[in-house]
Design a protein around this motif. Structure first.
Motif, PDB file in Angstrom:
ATOM      1  N   ASN A 172     -13.615   3.544 -43.068  1.00  9.80           N
ATOM      2  CA  ASN A 172     -13.355   2.777 -44.293  1.00  9.80           C
ATOM      3  C   ASN A 172     -12.724   3.668 -45.351  1.00  9.80           C
ATOM      4  O   ASN A 172     -13.416   4.235 -46.190  1.00  9.80           O
ATOM      5  CB  ASN A 172     -14.657   2.162 -44.820  1.00  9.80           C
ATOM      6  CG  ASN A 172     -15.273   1.223 -43.812  1.00  9.80           C
ATOM      7  OD1 ASN A 172     -14.577   0.460 -43.174  1.00  9.80           O
ATOM      8  ND2 ASN A 172     -16.576   1.303 -43.654  1.00  9.80           N
ATOM      9  N   MET A 173     -11.408   3.812 -45.269  1.00  4.58           N
ATOM     10  CA  MET A 173     -10.680   4.581 -46.275  1.00  4.58           C
ATOM     11  C   MET A 173      -9.387   3.838 -46.600  1.00  4.58           C
ATOM     12  O   MET A 173      -9.039   2.860 -45.939  1.00  4.58           O
ATOM     13  CB  MET A 173     -10.408   6.012 -45.810  1.00  4.58           C
ATOM     14  CG  MET A 173      -9.542   6.152 -44.595  1.00  4.58           C
ATOM     15  SD  MET A 173      -9.297   7.899 -44.194  1.00  4.58           S
ATOM     16  CE  MET A 173      -8.652   7.729 -42.535  1.00  4.58           C
ATOM     17  N   ALA A 174      -8.692   4.333 -47.605  1.00 11.32           N
ATOM     18  CA  ALA A 174      -7.452   3.685 -48.028  1.00 11.32           C
ATOM     19  C   ALA A 174      -6.486   3.585 -46.849  1.00 11.32           C
ATOM     20  O   ALA A 174      -6.469   4.460 -45.989  1.00 11.32           O
ATOM     21  CB  ALA A 174      -6.824   4.454 -49.177  1.00 11.32           C
ATOM     22  N   PRO A 175      -5.696   2.533 -46.837  1.00 14.47           N
ATOM     23  CA  PRO A 175      -4.819   2.250 -45.693  1.00 14.47           C
ATOM     24  C   PRO A 175      -3.914   3.411 -45.308  1.00 14.47           C
ATOM     25  O   PRO A 175      -3.492   4.167 -46.165  1.00 14.47           O
ATOM     26  CB  PRO A 175      -3.986   1.070 -46.182  1.00 14.47           C
ATOM     27  CG  PRO A 175      -4.802   0.428 -47.237  1.00 14.47           C
ATOM     28  CD  PRO A 175      -5.559   1.550 -47.891  1.00 14.47           C
ATOM     29  N   PRO A 176      -3.681   3.450 -44.012  1.00 11.17           N
ATOM     30  CA  PRO A 176      -4.365   2.668 -42.988  1.00 11.17           C
ATOM     31  C   PRO A 176      -5.792   3.181 -42.788  1.00 11.17           C
ATOM     32  O   PRO A 176      -6.068   4.344 -43.047  1.00 11.17           O
ATOM     33  CB  PRO A 176      -3.521   2.898 -41.737  1.00 11.17           C
ATOM     34  CG  PRO A 176      -2.842   4.203 -41.952  1.00 11.17           C
ATOM     35  CD  PRO A 176      -2.664   4.346 -43.440  1.00 11.17           C
ATOM     36  N   ASP A 177      -6.672   2.287 -42.345  1.00 14.28           N
ATOM     37  CA  ASP A 177      -8.057   2.694 -42.124  1.00 14.28           C
ATOM     38  C   ASP A 177      -8.128   3.685 -40.956  1.00 14.28           C
ATOM     39  O   ASP A 177      -7.119   3.996 -40.321  1.00 14.28           O
ATOM     40  CB  ASP A 177      -8.956   1.484 -41.902  1.00 14.28           C
ATOM     41  CG  ASP A 177      -8.670   0.728 -40.610  1.00 14.28           C
ATOM     42  OD1 ASP A 177      -7.989   1.253 -39.710  1.00 14.28           O
ATOM     43  OD2 ASP A 177      -9.141  -0.417 -40.490  1.00 14.28           O
ATOM     44  N   GLY A 178      -9.311   4.181 -40.678  1.00 11.05           N
ATOM     45  CA  GLY A 178      -9.470   5.202 -39.648  1.00 11.05           C
ATOM     46  C   GLY A 178      -9.038   4.762 -38.264  1.00 11.05           C
ATOM     47  O   GLY A 178      -8.431   5.539 -37.525  1.00 11.05           O
ATOM     48  N   LEU A 179      -9.332   3.534 -37.905  1.00  4.67           N
ATOM     49  CA  LEU A 179      -8.954   3.054 -36.582  1.00  4.67           C
ATOM     50  C   LEU A 179      -7.433   2.963 -36.452  1.00  4.67           C
ATOM     51  O   LEU A 179      -6.862   3.402 -35.448  1.00  4.67           O
ATOM     52  CB  LEU A 179      -9.606   1.687 -36.313  1.00  4.67           C
ATOM     53  CG  LEU A 179      -9.728   1.239 -34.877  1.00  4.67           C
ATOM     54  CD1 LEU A 179     -10.457   2.257 -34.026  1.00  4.67           C
ATOM     55  CD2 LEU A 179     -10.443  -0.091 -34.792  1.00  4.67           C
ATOM     56  N   ALA A 180      -6.768   2.432 -37.465  1.00  3.74           N
ATOM     57  CA  ALA A 180      -5.299   2.345 -37.440  1.00  3.74           C
ATOM     58  C   ALA A 180      -4.678   3.743 -37.485  1.00  3.74           C
ATOM     59  O   ALA A 180      -3.655   3.995 -36.826  1.00  3.74           O
ATOM     60  CB  ALA A 180      -4.799   1.496 -38.606  1.00  3.74           C
ATOM     61  N   THR A 181      -5.292   4.656 -38.234  1.00  2.89           N
ATOM     62  CA  THR A 181      -4.805   6.033 -38.278  1.00  2.89           C
ATOM     63  C   THR A 181      -4.920   6.664 -36.894  1.00  2.89           C
ATOM     64  O   THR A 181      -3.995   7.333 -36.421  1.00  2.89           O
ATOM     65  CB  THR A 181      -5.590   6.855 -39.322  1.00  2.89           C
ATOM     66  OG1 THR A 181      -5.409   6.239 -40.608  1.00  2.89           O
ATOM     67  CG2 THR A 181      -5.117   8.290 -39.375  1.00  2.89           C
ATOM     68  N   ALA A 182      -6.051   6.432 -36.234  1.00  8.22           N
ATOM     69  CA  ALA A 182      -6.243   6.955 -34.873  1.00  8.22           C
ATOM     70  C   ALA A 182      -5.181   6.406 -33.929  1.00  8.22           C
ATOM     71  O   ALA A 182      -4.609   7.152 -33.121  1.00  8.22           O
ATOM     72  CB  ALA A 182      -7.639   6.613 -34.370  1.00  8.22           C
ATOM     73  N   ARG A 183      -4.899   5.125 -34.030  1.00  5.92           N
ATOM     74  CA  ARG A 183      -3.857   4.526 -33.173  1.00  5.92           C
ATOM     75  C   ARG A 183      -2.511   5.213 -33.402  1.00  5.92           C
ATOM     76  O   ARG A 183      -1.789   5.518 -32.444  1.00  5.92           O
ATOM     77  CB  ARG A 183      -3.720   3.030 -33.463  1.00  5.92           C
ATOM     78  CG  ARG A 183      -4.790   2.188 -32.846  1.00  5.92           C
ATOM     79  CD  ARG A 183      -4.495   0.694 -33.018  1.00  5.92           C
ATOM     80  NE  ARG A 183      -5.632  -0.081 -32.589  1.00  5.92           N
ATOM     81  CZ  ARG A 183      -6.466  -0.721 -33.400  1.00  5.92           C
ATOM     82  NH1 ARG A 183      -6.263  -0.729 -34.699  1.00  5.92           N
ATOM     83  NH2 ARG A 183      -7.493  -1.385 -32.915  1.00  5.92           N
TER      84      ARG A 183
END
Length: 131
Positions: A59-70
């Motif tokens: 839960n952080m400013a966009p992109p979130d952690g999951l999208a950042t990981a992708r």
């Protein structure tokens, strides 16, 4: 030999705590910090994705952690070098991380859980599955 870790979390306090916990497992670790997914991706690209470890809050400013990981995986970062470090324990997140093969490490929620958290981080760095 030092290990270079990218710690991404929108909370300065959380980044500090995570760096302290990592240092218990890897005293030689060196850190770069990001306060958003965008900043994490910019730092990773600037370093040509040479970080040894990517520790991302969900839960952080966009992109979130999951999208950042992708995005990191798409850029060629091995999945085994990325962990989502979060207090979020939703079944949806657990499912998404599992489908991607991304390690999910639960943050310490109380001082009593700090040793367990350090243990979960140590398991991740050793290539073992964390809970």
């Amino acid at each position: 030999m030092s290990q270079l870790c990218l710690v991404a979390d929108d909370s300065l306090y959380a980044r500090m705590m995570l760096k302290n916990a990592v240092s218990e497992s890897m005293p030689e670790a060196m850190f770069q910090e990001a306060s958003s997914g965008r900043q994490a991706l910019e730092l990773a690209a600037a370093e040509q994705y040479r970080f040894d470890w990517y520790l991302l809050d969900v839960n952080m400013a966009p992109p979130d952690g999951l999208a950042t990981a992708r995005s990191l995986v798409q850029a060629g970062v091995p999945i085994g070098r990325i962990a989502l470090v979060t207090g979020n324990r939703s079944s949806h997140l657990i499912e998404d991380a599992d489908l991607m093969g991304i390690c999910l490490i639960n943050k310490a929620v109380s001082p009593d859980d700090v040793p367990g958290f350090v243990g979960r981080l140590s398991n991740f760095f050793a290539g073992q599955t964390a809970e």
